[in-house]
Write a protein that holds these residues in place. Structure first.
Motif, PDB file in Angstrom:
ATOM      1  N   LEU A   1       0.863  -1.172   0.000  1.00 41.29           N
ATOM      2  CA  LEU A   1       0.000   0.000   0.000  1.00 41.29           C
ATOM      3  C   LEU A   1       0.901   1.224   0.000  1.00 41.29           C
ATOM      4  O   LEU A   1       1.709   1.419   0.909  1.00 41.29           O
ATOM      5  CB  LEU A   1      -0.927   0.019   1.217  1.00 41.29           C
ATOM      6  N   LEU A   2       0.784   2.033  -1.041  1.00 40.50           N
ATOM      7  CA  LEU A   2       1.654   3.183  -1.240  1.00 40.50           C
ATOM      8  C   LEU A   2       0.867   4.455  -0.969  1.00 40.50           C
ATOM      9  O   LEU A   2      -0.156   4.709  -1.604  1.00 40.50           O
ATOM     10  CB  LEU A   2       2.199   3.192  -2.670  1.00 40.50           C
ATOM     11  N   SER A   3       1.329   5.253  -0.016  1.00 40.09           N
ATOM     12  CA  SER A   3       0.628   6.473   0.378  1.00 40.09           C
ATOM     13  C   SER A   3       1.045   7.643  -0.511  1.00 40.09           C
ATOM     14  O   SER A   3       2.239   7.899  -0.683  1.00 40.09           O
ATOM     15  CB  SER A   3       0.920   6.799   1.843  1.00 40.09           C
ATOM     16  N   ARG A   4       0.066   8.328  -1.059  1.00 44.04           N
ATOM     17  CA  ARG A   4       0.300   9.520  -1.865  1.00 44.04           C
ATOM     18  C   ARG A   4      -0.673  10.608  -1.385  1.00 44.04           C
ATOM     19  O   ARG A   4      -1.635  10.334  -0.686  1.00 44.04           O
ATOM     20  CB  ARG A   4       0.079   9.238  -3.355  1.00 44.04           C
ATOM     21  N   ASN A   5      -0.415  11.851  -1.769  1.00 43.01           N
ATOM     22  CA  ASN A   5      -1.310  12.917  -1.329  1.00 43.01           C
ATOM     23  C   ASN A   5      -1.507  13.978  -2.404  1.00 43.01           C
ATOM     24  O   ASN A   5      -0.663  14.174  -3.269  1.00 43.01           O
ATOM     25  CB  ASN A   5      -0.782  13.565  -0.042  1.00 43.01           C
ATOM     26  N   ASN A   6      -2.662  14.610  -2.338  1.00 37.63           N
ATOM     27  CA  ASN A   6      -3.023  15.738  -3.186  1.00 37.63           C
ATOM     28  C   ASN A   6      -3.465  16.843  -2.232  1.00 37.63           C
ATOM     29  O   ASN A   6      -4.615  16.868  -1.803  1.00 37.63           O
ATOM     30  CB  ASN A   6      -4.139  15.351  -4.148  1.00 37.63           C
ATOM     31  N   PRO A   7      -2.552  17.754  -1.842  1.00 33.40           N
ATOM     32  CA  PRO A   7      -2.835  18.681  -0.740  1.00 33.40           C
ATOM     33  C   PRO A   7      -4.151  19.434  -0.876  1.00 33.40           C
ATOM     34  O   PRO A   7      -4.921  19.518   0.080  1.00 33.40           O
ATOM     35  CB  PRO A   7      -1.629  19.630  -0.761  1.00 33.40           C
ATOM     36  N   GLU A   8      -4.428  19.996  -2.045  1.00 37.39           N
ATOM     37  CA  GLU A   8      -5.655  20.756  -2.249  1.00 37.39           C
ATOM     38  C   GLU A   8      -6.240  20.399  -3.614  1.00 37.39           C
ATOM     39  O   GLU A   8      -5.602  20.620  -4.647  1.00 37.39           O
ATOM     40  CB  GLU A   8      -5.382  22.264  -2.159  1.00 37.39           C
ATOM     41  N   ASN A   9      -7.446  19.878  -3.589  1.00 35.98           N
ATOM     42  CA  ASN A   9      -8.036  19.316  -4.800  1.00 35.98           C
ATOM     43  C   ASN A   9      -8.766  20.402  -5.607  1.00 35.98           C
ATOM     44  O   ASN A   9      -9.990  20.390  -5.763  1.00 35.98           O
ATOM     45  CB  ASN A   9      -9.005  18.189  -4.428  1.00 35.98           C
ATOM     46  N   TRP A  10      -7.978  21.346  -6.158  1.00 42.95           N
ATOM     47  CA  TRP A  10      -8.562  22.451  -6.913  1.00 42.95           C
ATOM     48  C   TRP A  10      -9.194  21.984  -8.216  1.00 42.95           C
ATOM     49  O   TRP A  10     -10.201  22.556  -8.672  1.00 42.95           O
ATOM     50  CB  TRP A  10      -7.491  23.503  -7.195  1.00 42.95           C
ATOM     51  N   THR A  11      -8.639  20.969  -8.832  1.00 49.04           N
ATOM     52  CA  THR A  11      -9.194  20.492 -10.102  1.00 49.04           C
ATOM     53  C   THR A  11     -10.625  20.013  -9.922  1.00 49.04           C
ATOM     54  O   THR A  11     -11.518  20.321 -10.731  1.00 49.04           O
ATOM     55  CB  THR A  11      -8.333  19.357 -10.667  1.00 49.04           C
ATOM     56  N   MET A  12     -10.858  19.291  -8.846  1.00 52.33           N
ATOM     57  CA  MET A  12     -12.212  18.810  -8.588  1.00 52.33           C
ATOM     58  C   MET A  12     -13.129  19.965  -8.199  1.00 52.33           C
ATOM     59  O   MET A  12     -14.299  19.999  -8.604  1.00 52.33           O
ATOM     60  CB  MET A  12     -12.189  17.764  -7.474  1.00 52.33           C
ATOM     61  N   LEU A  13     -12.602  20.940  -7.452  1.00 53.40           N
ATOM     62  CA  LEU A  13     -13.421  22.091  -7.080  1.00 53.40           C
ATOM     63  C   LEU A  13     -13.853  22.872  -8.317  1.00 53.40           C
ATOM     64  O   LEU A  13     -15.005  23.320  -8.414  1.00 53.40           O
ATOM     65  CB  LEU A  13     -12.643  22.996  -6.124  1.00 53.40           C
ATOM     66  N   ASP A  14     -12.953  23.040  -9.285  1.00 53.71           N
ATOM     67  CA  ASP A  14     -13.310  23.712 -10.535  1.00 53.71           C
ATOM     68  C   ASP A  14     -14.499  23.024 -11.203  1.00 53.71           C
ATOM     69  O   ASP A  14     -15.441  23.682 -11.666  1.00 53.71           O
ATOM     70  CB  ASP A  14     -12.115  23.720 -11.499  1.00 53.71           C
ATOM     71  N   ALA A  15     -14.440  21.701 -11.254  1.00 55.71           N
ATOM     72  CA  ALA A  15     -15.522  20.942 -11.895  1.00 55.71           C
ATOM     73  C   ALA A  15     -16.827  21.069 -11.106  1.00 55.71           C
ATOM     74  O   ALA A  15     -17.910  21.212 -11.705  1.00 55.71           O
ATOM     75  CB  ALA A  15     -15.119  19.479 -12.038  1.00 55.71           C
ATOM     76  N   LEU A  16     -16.751  21.026  -9.787  1.00 52.33           N
ATOM     77  CA  LEU A  16     -17.960  21.132  -8.963  1.00 52.33           C
ATOM     78  C   LEU A  16     -18.620  22.503  -9.122  1.00 52.33           C
ATOM     79  O   LEU A  16     -19.856  22.598  -9.177  1.00 52.33           O
ATOM     80  CB  LEU A  16     -17.609  20.882  -7.491  1.00 52.33           C
ATOM     81  N   VAL A  17     -17.816  23.553  -9.187  1.00 49.87           N
ATOM     82  CA  VAL A  17     -18.370  24.895  -9.367  1.00 49.87           C
ATOM     83  C   VAL A  17     -19.063  25.002 -10.725  1.00 49.87           C
ATOM     84  O   VAL A  17     -20.163  25.559 -10.841  1.00 49.87           O
ATOM     85  CB  VAL A  17     -17.266  25.960  -9.226  1.00 49.87           C
ATOM     86  N   ARG A  18     -18.431  24.476 -11.770  1.00 48.11           N
ATOM     87  CA  ARG A  18     -19.038  24.544 -13.105  1.00 48.11           C
ATOM     88  C   ARG A  18     -20.397  23.851 -13.148  1.00 48.11           C
ATOM     89  O   ARG A  18     -21.310  24.276 -13.845  1.00 48.11           O
ATOM     90  CB  ARG A  18     -18.105  23.915 -14.146  1.00 48.11           C
ATOM     91  N   GLU A  19     -20.539  22.767 -12.398  1.00 53.54           N
ATOM     92  CA  GLU A  19     -21.757  21.961 -12.454  1.00 53.54           C
ATOM     93  C   GLU A  19     -22.796  22.376 -11.417  1.00 53.54           C
ATOM     94  O   GLU A  19     -23.904  21.838 -11.413  1.00 53.54           O
ATOM     95  CB  GLU A  19     -21.395  20.484 -12.238  1.00 53.54           C
ATOM     96  N   ASP A  20     -22.466  23.307 -10.528  1.00 56.84           N
ATOM     97  CA  ASP A  20     -23.346  23.665  -9.423  1.00 56.84           C
ATOM     98  C   ASP A  20     -24.510  24.531  -9.922  1.00 56.84           C
ATOM     99  O   ASP A  20     -24.315  25.646 -10.408  1.00 56.84           O
ATOM    100  CB  ASP A  20     -22.562  24.414  -8.344  1.00 56.84           C
ATOM    101  N   GLY A  21     -25.720  24.005  -9.769  1.00 55.77           N
ATOM    102  CA  GLY A  21     -26.896  24.738 -10.215  1.00 55.77           C
ATOM    103  C   GLY A  21     -27.303  25.860  -9.289  1.00 55.77           C
ATOM    104  O   GLY A  21     -28.146  26.691  -9.654  1.00 55.77           O
ATOM    105  N   SER A  22     -26.734  25.923  -8.086  1.00 50.65           N
ATOM    106  CA  SER A  22     -27.082  26.982  -7.135  1.00 50.65           C
ATOM    107  C   SER A  22     -26.308  28.265  -7.389  1.00 50.65           C
ATOM    108  O   SER A  22     -26.667  29.315  -6.850  1.00 50.65           O
ATOM    109  CB  SER A  22     -26.808  26.503  -5.696  1.00 50.65           C
ATOM    110  N   LEU A  23     -25.242  28.193  -8.169  1.00 46.75           N
ATOM    111  CA  LEU A  23     -24.421  29.361  -8.447  1.00 46.75           C
ATOM    112  C   LEU A  23     -24.844  29.999  -9.771  1.00 46.75           C
ATOM    113  O   LEU A  23     -25.091  29.288 -10.749  1.00 46.75           O
ATOM    114  CB  LEU A  23     -22.944  28.969  -8.511  1.00 46.75           C
ATOM    115  N   SER A  24     -24.894  31.316  -9.781  1.00 45.10           N
ATOM    116  CA  SER A  24     -25.232  32.027 -11.018  1.00 45.10           C
ATOM    117  C   SER A  24     -24.021  32.045 -11.945  1.00 45.10           C
ATOM    118  O   SER A  24     -22.893  31.756 -11.531  1.00 45.10           O
ATOM    119  CB  SER A  24     -25.657  33.459 -10.695  1.00 45.10           C
ATOM    120  N   GLU A  25     -24.268  32.391 -13.194  1.00 40.86           N
ATOM    121  CA  GLU A  25     -23.168  32.479 -14.151  1.00 40.86           C
ATOM    122  C   GLU A  25     -22.165  33.549 -13.724  1.00 40.86           C
ATOM    123  O   GLU A  25     -20.958  33.379 -13.892  1.00 40.86           O
ATOM    124  CB  GLU A  25     -23.709  32.788 -15.549  1.00 40.86           C
ATOM    125  N   ARG A  26     -22.665  34.631 -13.154  1.00 42.37           N
ATOM    126  CA  ARG A  26     -21.765  35.681 -12.675  1.00 42.37           C
ATOM    127  C   ARG A  26     -20.881  35.158 -11.550  1.00 42.37           C
ATOM    128  O   ARG A  26     -19.683  35.431 -11.520  1.00 42.37           O
ATOM    129  CB  ARG A  26     -22.574  36.884 -12.201  1.00 42.37           C
TER     130      ARG A  26
END
Length: 245
Positions: free
Chosen positions: A159-184
């Motif tokens: 079992l090899l431990s690795r890390n991704n300190p801050e998952n900005w790539t996934m946050l970008d995708a979540l923001v794009r798909e979030d229906g609660s946020l306006s285009e602005r």
């Protein structure tokens, strides 16, 4: 013909048109009974992956099964491991465990925290694999198969431990798909997310009107643990095998 004739012998003039051209492909290949083969490449090494959402207490790396949905998530991964270990076609060689954090706090803090969390998850599932191996050995001894458990029990799996300190790539995708946020709001986020330095990026993000929603609704989804399972096909030599079918 320049006219069309009906039953009452009346004629209807037809306008002159361009000649019609038909392209007919040869159908001789349909009667060709020659045997043809295609090359099939069978790779010895294969890979599968899945992700789970393990909740940790703020700033901590210890796993608590009673927190959030940890019990269900960890049971799901244990089920995946059992399926892989019992597979008759593949042997499990190693598992890469990658823990990710959400962006609050400094990048350096999140780097250390995500690594500790990855190591904590790796330690837990190393214990699970050991318990599984021991239970299988006791079972095979009990039914009188002597040392045959050695062939059935999983060999040492890294079992090899690795890390991704801050998952900005996934946050970008979540923001794009979030229906609660306006285009602005999404445009404001995109401009802020383009800042290269992660600590400054998060500080600027805190100034946005949408930050509270992003932190409360999207940040928890960034705290994931990804499992990459590396396997090989039983009985195949190193590399790949080319066959015809």
């Amino acid at each position: 013909a320049r006219a069309l004739r009906a039953e009452a012998r009346r004629t209807y003039p037809a306008p002159r048109t361009e000649p019609l051209t038909f392209y007919i492909s040869s159908i001789s290949g349909l009667s060709d009974d020659a045997i043809r083969y295609k090359t099939v490449v069978t790779e010895r090494k294969v890979q599968a992956n899945t992700a789970c959402y393990i909740d940790f207490e703020q700033g901590r790396a210890e796993i608590r099964k009673e927190t959030g949905h940890n019990r269900e998530e960890m049971a799901r991964i244990e089920g995946n491991l059992r399926s892989l270990l019992q597979n008759r076609d593949f042997d499990l060689d190693s598992i890469v465990v990658t823990a990710s954090c959400s962006p609050e706090g400094s990048f350096e803090h999140n780097r250390r925290l995500s690594m500790r969390r990855s190591e904590s998850v790796s330690d837990y599932f190393e214990g699970f694999l050991k318990r599984y191996r021991d239970s299988l050995r006791r079972h095979t001894f009990h039914i009188g198969l002597d040392d045959t458990w050695k062939e059935e029990a999983p060999s040492d799996i890294r079992l090899l431990s690795r890390n991704n300190p801050e998952n900005w790539t996934m946050l970008d995708a979540l923001v794009r798909e979030d229906g609660s946020l306006s285009e602005r709001e999404k445009e404001e986020y995109a401009r802020t997310a383009s800042i290269t330095e992660p600590d400054l990026r998060e500080q600027r993000l805190q100034r946005l009107p949408s930050y509270r929603h992003i932190r409360e609704s999207l940040y928890p989804r960034l705290r994931t643990v990804r499992f990459d399972f590396h396997l090989h096909r039983k009985g195949l030599p190193e590399g790949s095998v080319h066959t015809t079918a």
